[in-house]
Scaffold this motif. Structure first.
Motif, mmCIF file in Angstrom:
data_model
loop_
_atom_site.group_PDB
_atom_site.id
_atom_site.type_symbol
_atom_site.label_atom_id
_atom_site.label_comp_id
_atom_site.label_asym_id
_atom_site.label_seq_id
_atom_site.Cartn_x
_atom_site.Cartn_y
_atom_site.Cartn_z
ATOM 1 N N GLU A 1 0.844 -1.194 0.000
ATOM 2 C CA GLU A 1 0.000 0.000 0.000
ATOM 3 C C GLU A 1 0.876 1.239 0.000
ATOM 4 O O GLU A 1 1.899 1.273 0.683
ATOM 5 C CB GLU A 1 -0.882 0.049 1.258
ATOM 6 C CG GLU A 1 -1.876 -1.063 1.381
ATOM 7 C CD GLU A 1 -2.736 -0.927 2.630
ATOM 8 O OE1 GLU A 1 -2.940 0.214 3.106
ATOM 9 O OE2 GLU A 1 -3.192 -1.966 3.134
ATOM 10 N N LYS B 1 -2.720 -1.499 -3.160
ATOM 11 C CA LYS B 1 -3.523 -0.284 -3.029
ATOM 12 C C LYS B 1 -2.682 0.985 -3.136
ATOM 13 O O LYS B 1 -1.529 1.022 -2.724
ATOM 14 C CB LYS B 1 -4.226 -0.285 -1.665
ATOM 15 C CG LYS B 1 -5.202 -1.413 -1.500
ATOM 16 C CD LYS B 1 -5.847 -1.372 -0.137
ATOM 17 C CE LYS B 1 -6.810 -2.541 0.026
ATOM 18 N NZ LYS B 1 -7.453 -2.535 1.340
ATOM 19 N N THR C 1 -3.494 5.360 -2.643
ATOM 20 C CA THR C 1 -4.380 6.495 -2.413
ATOM 21 C C THR C 1 -3.528 7.746 -2.443
ATOM 22 O O THR C 1 -2.553 7.843 -1.699
ATOM 23 C CB THR C 1 -5.069 6.392 -1.031
ATOM 24 O OG1 THR C 1 -5.738 5.147 -0.943
ATOM 25 C CG2 THR C 1 -6.070 7.514 -0.841
ATOM 26 N N SER D 1 -6.378 -7.182 -8.924
ATOM 27 C CA SER D 1 -6.472 -6.940 -7.486
ATOM 28 C C SER D 1 -6.133 -5.499 -7.083
ATOM 29 O O SER D 1 -6.238 -5.140 -5.911
ATOM 30 C CB SER D 1 -5.545 -7.901 -6.735
ATOM 31 O OG SER D 1 -4.210 -7.721 -7.167
ATOM 32 N N HIS E 1 -6.242 -1.492 -6.389
ATOM 33 C CA HIS E 1 -7.252 -0.548 -5.899
ATOM 34 C C HIS E 1 -6.589 0.826 -5.863
ATOM 35 O O HIS E 1 -5.747 1.087 -5.002
ATOM 36 C CB HIS E 1 -7.740 -0.948 -4.507
ATOM 37 C CG HIS E 1 -8.850 -0.085 -4.015
ATOM 38 N ND1 HIS E 1 -10.166 -0.442 -4.154
ATOM 39 C CD2 HIS E 1 -8.833 1.125 -3.412
ATOM 40 C CE1 HIS E 1 -10.923 0.513 -3.641
ATOM 41 N NE2 HIS E 1 -10.130 1.469 -3.182
ATOM 42 N N GLU F 1 -7.053 5.089 -5.896
ATOM 43 C CA GLU F 1 -7.942 6.228 -5.682
ATOM 44 C C GLU F 1 -7.109 7.497 -5.624
ATOM 45 O O GLU F 1 -6.022 7.492 -5.048
ATOM 46 C CB GLU F 1 -8.721 6.073 -4.371
ATOM 47 C CG GLU F 1 -9.729 4.948 -4.410
ATOM 48 C CD GLU F 1 -10.613 4.913 -3.174
ATOM 49 O OE1 GLU F 1 -10.532 5.835 -2.349
ATOM 50 O OE2 GLU F 1 -11.383 3.952 -3.058
ATOM 51 N N THR G 1 -9.904 -1.701 -9.392
ATOM 52 C CA THR G 1 -10.656 -0.515 -8.978
ATOM 53 C C THR G 1 -9.817 0.702 -9.326
ATOM 54 O O THR G 1 -8.671 0.813 -8.905
ATOM 55 C CB THR G 1 -10.923 -0.547 -7.456
ATOM 56 O OG1 THR G 1 -11.628 -1.743 -7.147
ATOM 57 C CG2 THR G 1 -11.732 0.651 -7.021
#
Length: 133
Positions: A59, A74, A76, A90, A92, A94, A109
């Protein structure tokens, strides 16, 4: 015999690989001259001219500046790439993305505002940056 030249130093930097292992957490700015693989967590800014690979358990929360990025985990924040962003099923993601190329597998995503920039060569062979919104 032991002298270094600049070309040898460039090759040395391009082979550097950093691993942020699962269970490791870094808070703050992380910069490297080589490639980075993240299986742990980074909270802050990541800066490298190399490639960044984020594994399934990896992440990044903050900003990332690199040439290419490959995500299974992930992200962000703000992502700025000069090359290709690759998202596995898999992944993600944002936030905000600026990249030249984008490859997304079904299932990923991708909730972002995205700007695609490409480099175009003119007739004389000079590179120009073309902005596409």
């Amino acid at each position: 015999m032991f002298s270094e030249n600049k070309k040898g130093k460039q090759n040395e930097n391009s082979s550097i690989q950093n691993l942020i292992a699962k269970g490791t957490k870094i808070v703050g700015t992380f910069s490297s001259e080589g490639d980075i693989r993240v299986d742990g967590v980074i909270e802050g800014d990541v800066i490298t001219p190399g490639k960044v690979v984020v594994g399934k358990t990896g992440e990044i929360h903050g900003s990332l500046e690199s040439s290419n990025a490959h995500f299974e985990g992930k992200f962000t924040g703000k992502l700025k790439l000069t090359g290709t962003l690759t998202l596995k099923a898999s992944a993600h993601i944002e936030g905000e993305v600026i990249t030249e190329k984008l490859a997304v597998e079904p299932g990923a995503t991708f909730n972002v505002t995205c700007v695609m920039k490409s480099t175009v060569k003119d007739i004389k062979g000079e590179q120009k940056t073309k902005k596409t919104a």
